[in-house]
Write a protein that holds these residues in place. Structure first.
Motif, PDB file in Angstrom:
ATOM      1  N   SER A 130      40.466 -23.545  23.447  1.00  0.00           N
ATOM      2  CA  SER A 130      41.732 -23.261  24.111  1.00  0.00           C
ATOM      3  C   SER A 130      42.836 -23.567  23.103  1.00  0.00           C
ATOM      4  O   SER A 130      43.125 -24.718  22.789  1.00  0.00           O
ATOM      5  CB  SER A 130      41.878 -24.114  25.364  1.00  0.00           C
ATOM      6  OG  SER A 130      40.893 -23.761  26.309  1.00  0.00           O
ATOM      7  N   GLY A 131      43.424 -22.526  22.588  1.00  0.00           N
ATOM      8  CA  GLY A 131      44.387 -22.656  21.496  1.00  0.00           C
ATOM      9  C   GLY A 131      44.355 -21.375  20.695  1.00  0.00           C
ATOM     10  O   GLY A 131      44.556 -20.295  21.234  1.00  0.00           O
ATOM     11  N   PRO A 132      44.062 -21.444  19.405  1.00  0.00           N
ATOM     12  CA  PRO A 132      44.109 -20.231  18.571  1.00  0.00           C
ATOM     13  C   PRO A 132      43.004 -19.242  18.921  1.00  0.00           C
ATOM     14  O   PRO A 132      41.860 -19.631  19.149  1.00  0.00           O
ATOM     15  CB  PRO A 132      43.928 -20.780  17.150  1.00  0.00           C
ATOM     16  CG  PRO A 132      43.172 -22.065  17.334  1.00  0.00           C
ATOM     17  CD  PRO A 132      43.691 -22.637  18.633  1.00  0.00           C
ATOM     18  N   THR A 133      43.350 -17.986  19.002  1.00  0.00           N
ATOM     19  CA  THR A 133      42.369 -16.921  19.181  1.00  0.00           C
ATOM     20  C   THR A 133      42.500 -15.950  18.022  1.00  0.00           C
ATOM     21  O   THR A 133      43.552 -15.859  17.384  1.00  0.00           O
ATOM     22  CB  THR A 133      42.578 -16.170  20.512  1.00  0.00           C
ATOM     23  OG1 THR A 133      43.888 -15.581  20.520  1.00  0.00           O
ATOM     24  CG2 THR A 133      42.465 -17.114  21.695  1.00  0.00           C
ATOM     25  N   LEU A 134      41.438 -15.220  17.730  1.00  0.00           N
ATOM     26  CA  LEU A 134      41.459 -14.240  16.646  1.00  0.00           C
ATOM     27  C   LEU A 134      41.928 -12.894  17.165  1.00  0.00           C
ATOM     28  O   LEU A 134      41.579 -12.492  18.278  1.00  0.00           O
ATOM     29  CB  LEU A 134      40.069 -14.091  16.034  1.00  0.00           C
ATOM     30  CG  LEU A 134      39.449 -15.336  15.393  1.00  0.00           C
ATOM     31  CD1 LEU A 134      38.043 -15.011  14.879  1.00  0.00           C
ATOM     32  CD2 LEU A 134      40.318 -15.859  14.259  1.00  0.00           C
ATOM     33  N   GLY A 135      42.725 -12.185  16.354  1.00  0.00           N
ATOM     34  CA  GLY A 135      43.128 -10.838  16.688  1.00  0.00           C
ATOM     35  C   GLY A 135      41.984  -9.866  16.534  1.00  0.00           C
ATOM     36  O   GLY A 135      40.940 -10.186  15.935  1.00  0.00           O
ATOM     37  N   PRO A 142      36.839 -20.158  17.115  1.00  0.00           N
ATOM     38  CA  PRO A 142      37.704 -19.222  17.847  1.00  0.00           C
ATOM     39  C   PRO A 142      37.075 -17.843  18.036  1.00  0.00           C
ATOM     40  O   PRO A 142      36.348 -17.332  17.176  1.00  0.00           O
ATOM     41  CB  PRO A 142      38.951 -19.138  16.957  1.00  0.00           C
ATOM     42  CG  PRO A 142      38.988 -20.462  16.270  1.00  0.00           C
ATOM     43  CD  PRO A 142      37.551 -20.809  16.002  1.00  0.00           C
ATOM     44  N   CYS A 143      37.351 -17.240  19.195  1.00  0.00           N
ATOM     45  CA  CYS A 143      36.871 -15.907  19.549  1.00  0.00           C
ATOM     46  C   CYS A 143      37.923 -14.859  19.206  1.00  0.00           C
ATOM     47  O   CYS A 143      39.098 -15.161  19.023  1.00  0.00           O
ATOM     48  CB  CYS A 143      36.580 -15.826  21.045  1.00  0.00           C
ATOM     49  SG  CYS A 143      35.448 -17.071  21.642  1.00  0.00           S
ATOM     50  N   ALA A 144      37.482 -13.611  19.168  1.00  0.00           N
ATOM     51  CA  ALA A 144      38.397 -12.480  18.985  1.00  0.00           C
ATOM     52  C   ALA A 144      38.471 -11.686  20.275  1.00  0.00           C
ATOM     53  O   ALA A 144      37.484 -11.584  21.010  1.00  0.00           O
ATOM     54  CB  ALA A 144      37.923 -11.586  17.844  1.00  0.00           C
TER      55      ALA A 144
END
Length: 335
Positions: A116-121, A192-194
Motif C-alpha cells: 500500500s503505497g507506490p504502484t508501478l505504471g 510493487p504491482c503494476a
C-alpha cells in the motif's frame, strides 16, 4: 466512463478517456487526481460522467491519448489487498511447495496485504535485484472501492465497487517459501504491482460484468508469445464483492482501496490442469502454474522464472475485439 492518471507529481493528473482509448480530456476542474475523485465520489462521479459523454460527442477539447504517458490509475494506493478467487491457482502453486490446501480455503477467501503505497505504471519496468528471487508475473482483475464500512455485507459490498482495472501482481517465488515458513506472511516476496492504464466503471463492461465478475478472457503474452487466455468469469470460487466484504470484515476500507482477484486460472476441459495456449488450451496467467504442470508431467520444472530482458503484456478485449483497459507492458530490468 474510463479514467486514467497521466504522469505528474506523486499522484498523477486525472483525465477522462474516450471509450476507444484514442483521446482524453483534462478533468482537473472536477478533481485533480483520481484519489480526490474517489474521496467525494457520489458528488463528482456524475460530473466526470458528463465529461465522458461530452468527449464522445466531440463537444469538449481533447488530446491524443497515449498509454505510455500513464501512471497507475492510483500511483499511491492507500490500500492494496489481494485475494485468491481462483482456487485452481492456489491448488497448483501449493502443490509446487508440497503444501496442502486447507478445506477452509473453499469457503473463506485467502487474502494478503500488499504494497500500500507506490504502484508501478503500465509501462514501468519490473526491477529485479537478483534472478534467484524467482520473478513471476500474475495477471489479475482488480476493483477500486469508495469508503466501505467495517462488516459490510456481500450485497452492499458490490455497491461499493466503483472502478475495475487490470493488474500484474509481481511475485518473487524464490522468497515466498522462506517467508511463509516464518508464519507471518508475505512481505519481501511481494514487491510493487503494476496496473492497467485505464480504470473503468462497471457499466462500461455491459453484460460482461455479472455477479461481480468480469466474464471475459484475460490475455497474457510472455516474451512476445501467447501465454494465457483464461476467462475471468470461469472457475472463480469467490467474486469481487465477496473479496471486498472479506477485506472489510474487521476494518473499514478507505476510498481508493484496491482489491485484487488473485491470478486468473481455469481448469482444463477434463477438469484437470489446463494446457498451454500452443497446445490448444487457455494457458496460464503466471509462470508458477506451468512449472507445476511440468513437474507433474516430467518430474522437473522446465520453464524458468523471469530474468532481465523478459517481457509481459496483459490486456483484456471486449467481445468486439477492442481493448478495454489498455495494456500493461513491462520488461524485467536488473537493479
Amino acid at each position: 466512463m474510463k479514467l486514467a492518471s497521466l504522469k505528474s507529481g506523486r499522484d498523477g493528473h486525472l483525465v477522462v478517456v474516450s471509450k476507444d482509448l484514442t483521446k482524453y480530456s483534462d478533468a482537473s476542474h472536477i478533481a485533480p487526481t483520481l484519489q480526490a475523485a474517489l474521496d467525494n465520489w457520489s458528488a463528482l462521479a456524475p460530473k466526470l460522467q458528463s465529461l465522458a459523454q461530452e468527449i464522445e460527442v466531440g463537444s469538449v477539447p481533447t488530446q491524443r491519448f497515449h498509454e505510455h504517458e500513464c501512471a497507475s490509475p492510483l500511483p499511491r494506493a492507500f490500500q492494496w489487498a489481494d485475494g485468491s478467487a481462483y482456487i485452481n491457482h492456489v491448488e497448483l502453486v501449493r502443490k509446487a511447495r508440497d503444501a496442502e490446501v486447507p478445506e477452509s480455503f473453499y469457503s473463506d477467501p485467502l487474502m494478503y496485504q500488499g504494497v500500500s503505497g507506490p504502484t508501478l505504471g503500465p509501462r514501468d519496468p519490473i526491477p529485479l535485484g537478483d534472478p534467484a528471487w524467482g520473478c513471476d508475473m500474475e495477471a489479475e482483475v482488480c476493483v477500486i472501492t469508495d469508503d466501505v464500512s467495517m462488516g459490510v455485507s456481500v450485497e452492499d459490498a458490490a455497491k461499493h465497487i466503483k472502478l475495475i482495472l487490470l493488474c500484474n501482481d509481481v511475485s518473487l517465488r524464490g522468497l515466498i517459501p522462506q517467508e511463509l515458513a516464518k508464519g507471518f506472511g508475505f512481505f519481501q516476496s511481494k514487491p510493487p504491482c503494476a496496473f492497467s492504464p485505464v480504470a473503468v466503471t462497471p457499466d462500461e463492461l455491459g453484460d460482461a460484468w455479472k455477479d461481480s465478475l468480469v466474464h471475459l478472457p484475460l490475455r497474457v503474452d510472455y516474451r512476445g508469445e501467447p501465454f494465457g487466455r483464461a476467462d475471468a468469469g470461469v472457475d472463480a470460487t469467490f467474486n469481487m464483492a465477496e473479496l471486498v466484504a472479506h477485506a472489510a470484515k474487521t476494518r473499514p476500507l478507505v476510498a481508493g482501496s484496491i482489491v485484487g482477484s488473485g491470478t486468473i486460472s481455469n481448469k482444463g476441459a477434463d477438469g484437470g490442469p489446463g494446457k498451454p495456449v500452443a497446445e490448444g488450451g487457455l494457458g496460464y496467467s503466471c509462470i508458477a502454474e506451468i512449472r507445476m504442470i511440468e513437474k507433474i508431467a516430467t518430474g522437473e520444472f522446465k520453464t524458468p522464472f523471469m530474468t532481465a530482458g523478459d517481457t509481459v503484456r496483459i490486456e483484456m478485449l471486449d467481445k468486439a475485439g477492442h481493448t478495454i483497459f489498455g495494456a500493461i507492458e513491462q520488461e524485467v530490468v536488473n537493479v
